[in-house]
Design an enzyme around this catalytic site. Structure first.
Site, short mmCIF file in Angstrom:
data_model
loop_
_atom_site.label_atom_id
_atom_site.label_comp_id
_atom_site.label_asym_id
_atom_site.label_seq_id
_atom_site.Cartn_x
_atom_site.Cartn_y
_atom_site.Cartn_z
N ASN B 392 105.67 96.35 114.90
CA ASN B 392 106.73 95.76 115.71
C ASN B 392 107.35 94.56 115.00
O ASN B 392 108.49 94.62 114.55
CB ASN B 392 106.16 95.38 117.08
CG ASN B 392 107.24 95.00 118.06
OD1 ASN B 392 108.38 94.74 117.68
ND2 ASN B 392 106.91 94.98 119.33
N ASP B 393 106.58 93.50 114.88
CA ASP B 393 107.15 92.27 114.34
C ASP B 393 107.67 92.42 112.91
O ASP B 393 108.64 91.77 112.52
CB ASP B 393 106.11 91.14 114.39
CG ASP B 393 105.68 90.86 115.82
OD1 ASP B 393 106.53 90.97 116.71
OD2 ASP B 393 104.49 90.55 116.04
#
Lengths: 102, 466
Positions: B392-393
């Site tokens: 995600n990040d």
């Protein structure tokens, strides 16, 4: 000031080792590819387990009647061993997986 | 010939194996051997110390009870360490390294506690002891907190009001307290024990506000702390092997820590004082507009089957779902169909740098399929499909575009340059850093919801029928 100079002078060999080891550590690690960072960290983690040598020395220097100290030393040796054995074993397991490729 | 010289030579050999081991660990082909060399050197040093060590003033004695206790302690530690190390799942590795690191710190701290009384009157030795005691204790309690955070026993970063000021005050007090003890040299151990407890508390305070995403950096830092603590022990005993081993790890750990910070494009001070990874959710000022688009498994299969090039972006979610084997299966299947498949590895993917490589290596993914960020980023422009699994990040464009985002400035994988982006996630929950991801709202992006392992398995069977 005098005290500091005396301290440095008396321990000059140790200080040489410290300074040279810092450079060796930086040099050796500087070239590691990112993929090996985890095994490397784990391997380095196992190496500082050398502190167990200190724990053994403490126990050898403790009089056998001093139960409290012996008990503390016992705990320290267990912790040190965990660091050493666990560290090396887990690193080996990781690296074994790298070997299997191809 | 003096016995002491034999032990000195043993320590010399052990020190050389440590340097050699670390050096060999930096090449994939020699890494395993390097680890074994270092382990061999360590064994030599331990056995040599038990058999040959003698204090210059004759304190040393070898009553049977002491030797039995030492051997028993080593036995207990060996069995426990070996069992844990060989049973642990590879996803849990970072926690374990953290825990072992803490053990080393605790060992150094106990040595300090025990040596204090023997060295009253020697200011230099006492300073060494107190420094080792403080650093070892901080490393121990800090590692335990890092362990709890990584295995998610302690999920939310705990906010202490004004913790930056609090931590700094506690740290300064700790140093002054230590200096006072070295200066005043109280004969009673009470104050030293108090210092020990205080250092433990500081270790907890030090790690508690730091978000889970930054734990790798913290572990690496604590790793070098323990190295330092071991080196102080070596200084105290004029013991060369402890000194070389400790300092080597101290400097190597520091370099590794800085390398990790560089990968996230954040200065170390920012990691420690920035408190990133929780509580800052509201700080992300970007407005979320646009909508989320779903994609079915069969559409995904079609898209991939007719692609020329597929890049897989694995994240920790992949590991949690134990999907590393099925993704390898997917890779092989696509390769059979003439699709070029590579993995894009972000330097901080997973929970430790290089963690993702270990996990994928576990499922036999070939080493040269793992492409690092700098090399893969230019390739996204001619990539047909990017499959993001449980990451995600590291693909969040806010790192580039939104200065208010806590991850602003972190280099990311430029997946948005690819033609199609498919993101597999369990839900719309935010990533480990706790922030929203605008990538999911882009027109090129489709979401493939579900557990990574299940979804990928269905994808593989769908592809097989095509």
């Amino acid at each position: 000031m005098n005290q500091i100079i005396n301290f440095l002078g008396e321990n000059i060999q140790m200080i040489y080792i410290i300074i040279l080891s810092v450079f060796v550590g930086v040099e050796v690690i500087g070239k590691v590819p990112a993929v090996l960072h985890t095994p490397l960290m784990s391997g380095a983690n196992a190496i500082h387990g050398v502190v167990i040598v200190g724990a053994i020395i403490v126990m050898l220097n403790t009089p056998a009647e001093n139960i409290l100290s012996l008990a503390l030393g016992f705990v320290a040796v267990v912790f040190g061993t965990l660091n050493v054995v666990g560290g090396f074993a887990v690193t080996d397991r990781m690296l074994e997986m790298f070997k299997k490729k191809k | 010939m003096e016995i002491k010289y034999i032990l000195d030579i043993i320590y010399l050999v052990a020190s050389v194996t440590f340097v050699l081991g670390l050096k060999m660990l930096s090449h994939p082909d020699s890494a395993r051997k390097g680890n074994l060399y270092a382990a061999f050197g360590m064994t030599l040093a331990i056995v040599g110390t038990i058999l040959l060590y003698n204090h210059s003033d004759g304190y040393t004695s070898r009553e049977p009870i002491k030797i039995i206790l030492i051997l028993a302690a080593i036995g207990v530690g060996t069995v426990a360490g070996w069992l844990t190390a060989s049973k642990v799942q590879m996803t849990k590795m970072p926690e374990l390294v953290s825990l072992f690191n803490g053990m080393g710190g605790a060992c150094a701290a106990i040595i300090g506690l025990m040596e204090y009384e023997h060295n009253l009157g020697k200011t230099g030795a006492l300073a060494t002891i107190i420094a080792g005691l403080i650093i070892g204790s901080v490393s121990f309690s800090g590692s335990v907190i890092a362990f709890l955070k990584l295995n998610e026993t302690m999920k939310k970063p705990i906010r202490i009001p004004k913790y930056n000021i609090l931590n700094t005050v506690v740290m300064i007090t700790l140093v002054l307290f230590g200096a006072y003890i070295v200066y005043a040299q109280p004969e009673h151990l009470f104050l030293v024990v108090l210092l020990f407890v205080f250092a433990l508390v500081y270790g907890v305070l030090f790690v508690i506000p730091i978000g889970g995403a930054d734990m790798p950096v913290v572990i690496s830092l604590l790793n070098s702390f323990t190295g330092l603590a071991a080196a102080f022990g070596g200084f105290l005993y004029q013991n060369q092997v402890m000194l070389t081993g400790g300092i080597l790890v101290g400097s190597a750990g520091t370099i590794l820590t800085l390398a990790m910070c560089k990968a996230m494009n954040r200065p170390l001070s920012n990691v420690i004082f920035g408190a990133f990874g929780g509580g800052t959710v509201a700080g992300s000022g970007a407005e979320v507009n646009g909508s989320i688009k779903d994609i079915s498994i069969s559409d995904t299969a079609i898209l991939m089957n007719y692609a020329k090039k597929v890049v897989i972006v694995p994240g920790y979610g992949l590991a949690v779902a134990q999907a590393q084997h099925v993704i390898h299966e997917l890779e092989l299947l696509l390769e059979e169909r003439g699709v070029e498949v590579v993995y894009a590895i972000h330097p901080v993917a997973g929970r430790m740098p290089g963690h993702m490589n270990v996990l994928l290596a576990e499922s036999n993914v070939s080493y040269d399929k793992l492409v690092e960020m700098e090399d893969i980023n230019p390739q996204f422009a001619n990539t047909d499909v990017v499959l993001v699994v449980g990451a995600n990040d590291v693909v969040n464009p806010a790192a580039k575009t939104d200065p208010s985002s806590p991850i602003f400035g972190m280099p990311i994988l430029d997946v948005e340059n690819a033609t199609n982006i498919i993101v597999n996630k369990r839900s719309m929950n935010a990533g480990y850093a706790g922030i929203d991801n605008l990538l999911f709202y882009q027109p090129k992006t489709s979401m493939l919801f579900g557990d990574a392992k299940g979804v990928l398995a269905k994808l593989v069977s769908e592809l097989k029928q095509m």
